[in-house]
Design a protein around this motif. Structure first.
Motif, PDB file in Angstrom:
ATOM      1  N   ALA A 187      48.982  27.170  44.191  1.00 52.23           N
ATOM      2  CA  ALA A 187      49.945  27.821  45.077  1.00 52.23           C
ATOM      3  C   ALA A 187      49.302  28.430  46.308  1.00 52.23           C
ATOM      4  CB  ALA A 187      50.694  28.913  44.312  1.00 52.23           C
ATOM      5  N   ASP A 305      50.647  30.889  51.971  1.00 51.54           N
ATOM      6  CA  ASP A 305      50.940  29.980  50.857  1.00 51.54           C
ATOM      7  C   ASP A 305      51.340  30.785  49.618  1.00 51.54           C
ATOM      8  OD1 ASP A 305      51.198  27.736  49.332  1.00 51.54           O
ATOM      9  OD2 ASP A 305      49.172  26.984  49.653  1.00 51.54           O
ATOM     10  N   SER A 308      54.855  32.245  50.173  1.00 50.17           N
ATOM     11  CA  SER A 308      56.003  31.324  50.099  1.00 50.17           C
ATOM     12  C   SER A 308      56.349  31.056  48.635  1.00 50.17           C
ATOM     13  CB  SER A 308      55.753  30.031  50.872  1.00 50.17           C
ATOM     14  OG  SER A 308      54.788  29.235  50.231  1.00 50.17           O
ATOM     15  N   THR A 309      55.337  30.909  47.792  1.00 48.38           N
ATOM     16  CA  THR A 309      55.590  30.670  46.366  1.00 48.38           C
ATOM     17  C   THR A 309      56.265  31.897  45.739  1.00 48.38           C
ATOM     18  OG1 THR A 309      53.602  29.302  46.305  1.00 48.38           O
ATOM     19  CG2 THR A 309      54.490  30.013  44.178  1.00 48.38           C
TER      20      THR A 309
HETATM   21 MG    MG Z   1      52.349  28.329  47.905  1.00 47.32          MG
END
Ligand code: MG
Ligand code: ADP
Length: 360
Positions: A187, A305, A308-309
């Motif tokens: 992730a 990143d 966003s997860t």
């Molecule tokens: Mg991510």
């Protein structure tokens, strides 16, 4: 008479020679012109498959073709270093030593791990890099995934949790407290990789370049237009309800990392239900969310990143609380087909699909 004819022939020959000479000169001039006028600007493209996803690049300007293999090599190195599936990688080495001994990392590797662990703590363990045993069990990107049994899920879950990790900031060591605990950086590393590629582009002085690594994107500079001008790169945001080539909106955003998470790309279906690849460490099942996709835009690729997860898992209420952050911007698509967008993106983002409405 003969002399006159000879003169005519000579005159014709001279005229012909002059014509040939003139034609040669013109040709030469054209050739010289072709050499001296600057090369028309060119766009190079590259397609690769790295980190288990499609990588596409576009680079523009003189010598820009060389950036494509350089960026691909950089990503291949990162994949070797961070893949959860390889024995020599950082997680591979740490996982193999679980319950046996701490593993010493290089400072740069330790720093990445530290940031991911700190992020996990920030989210109260919703984002959890010890999700490894569950990711392996579900094997959502694998050949024939299926829903595991409740027993299998509770066994895998018993190995998940940050309390199983001991980090030593002095000695740069990481220790997992028992065999079976496993780290997974799926992730976070793509965003980091895109940031590294963006730096490579920027330092090269390229006219323009764009990278997309499985939905994680960055652009810099400009691309040439057919009429000899230049223009910005326009980034399409994938429509979570459409096909792979459908976009719901566009974003013009240079020198930032743009990371998207959603349930529409990696999933399988069983008995009419969709199971996506972002797993909830509280339940062991794919995260239940009222969002279809979340895009986070900022300078720190690793963090974007992770964000966003986490935002995708956490849902709309959490997104609303984080729309106006200083260090990142957000675009989220909810399950009522509404788009939620940070106000800092008002000029950069354009909604292009009438399937959706802009909520903020
Ligand atoms: Mg991510
Ligand atoms: P993608 O990898 O498709 O770009 P993400 O960045 O959202 O999407 O990362 C999804 C990956 O993160 C999964 O494939 C898995 O490796 C890992 N993962 C799944 N659930 C979690 C979680 N709760 N916390 C941290 N990582 C997770």
């Amino acid at each position: 008479m003969v002399i006159k004819a000879l003169r005519i022939v000579l005159a014709l020959a001279a005229a012909a020679a002059a014509c040939v000479l003139f034609w040669m000169l013109v040709q030469k001039k054209q050739q010289q012109a072709a050499v001296s006028i600057p090369e028309p600007e060119i766009i190079y493209t590259g397609e690769d498959f790295i980190m288990d996803t499609y990588v596409s690049q576009k680079t523009c300007g003189e010598g820009a073709d060389q950036l494509i293999p350089q960026a691909a090599a950089l990503l291949e190195e990162l994949e070797k270093e961070w893949s959860a599936w390889s024995a020599d990688s950082v997680p591979g080495r740490i996982n193999a030593m679980a319950g046996v001994s701490p593993v010493t990392l290089e400072p740069a590797e330790y720093d990445i791990l530290r940031q991911v662990m700190d992020f996990s703590t920030e989210t109260g363990g919703v984002f959890d890099p010890t999700i490894g045993p569950l990711v392996k069990l579900w094997d959502i990107g694998g050949e024939s995934p299926s829903v595991p049994s409740a027993d299998q899920i509770s066994t895998a879950l018993s190995y998940v949790g940050m309390e199983n990790v001991t980090m030593d900031d002095e000695n740069l060591t990481v220790y997992l407290d028992r065999p079976g605990v496993a780290l997974d950086f799926g992730a976070s590393i793509k965003g980091y990789g895109v940031e590294q590629v963006l730096k490579l582009y920027q330092e090269s002085g390229v006219q323009g370049a764009l990278i997309s690594l499985g939905g994680n994107v960055a652009a810099t500079g400009q691309k040439p237009t057919e009429d000899g001008g230049t223009e910005d790169f326009v980034i399409g945001l994938r429509d979570p309800l459409g096909s792979a080539t459908d976009y719901y909106g566009t974003l013009v955003m240079n020198d930032k990392v743009i990371c998207t998470s959603g349930g529409y790309e990696r999933y399988f279906e069983q008995d009419g239900k969709r199971y996506h690849h972002i797993l909830d460490p509280a339940t062991g099942y794919p995260a239940e969310t009222d969002l279809l996709a979340v895009t986070v835009i900022g300078e720190d690729g690793l963090r974007c990143d992770c964000l966003s997860t986490w935002l995708f898992m956490s849902g709309l209420d959490t997104v609303k609380e984080h729309l106006e952050e200083q260090d990142y911007a957000v675009i989220a698509v909810d399950n009522q087909n509404r788009i939620w967008c940070s106000s800092s993106l008002k000029d950069a983002f354009a909604l292009t699909s009438d399937r959706y409405t802009l909520a903020s």
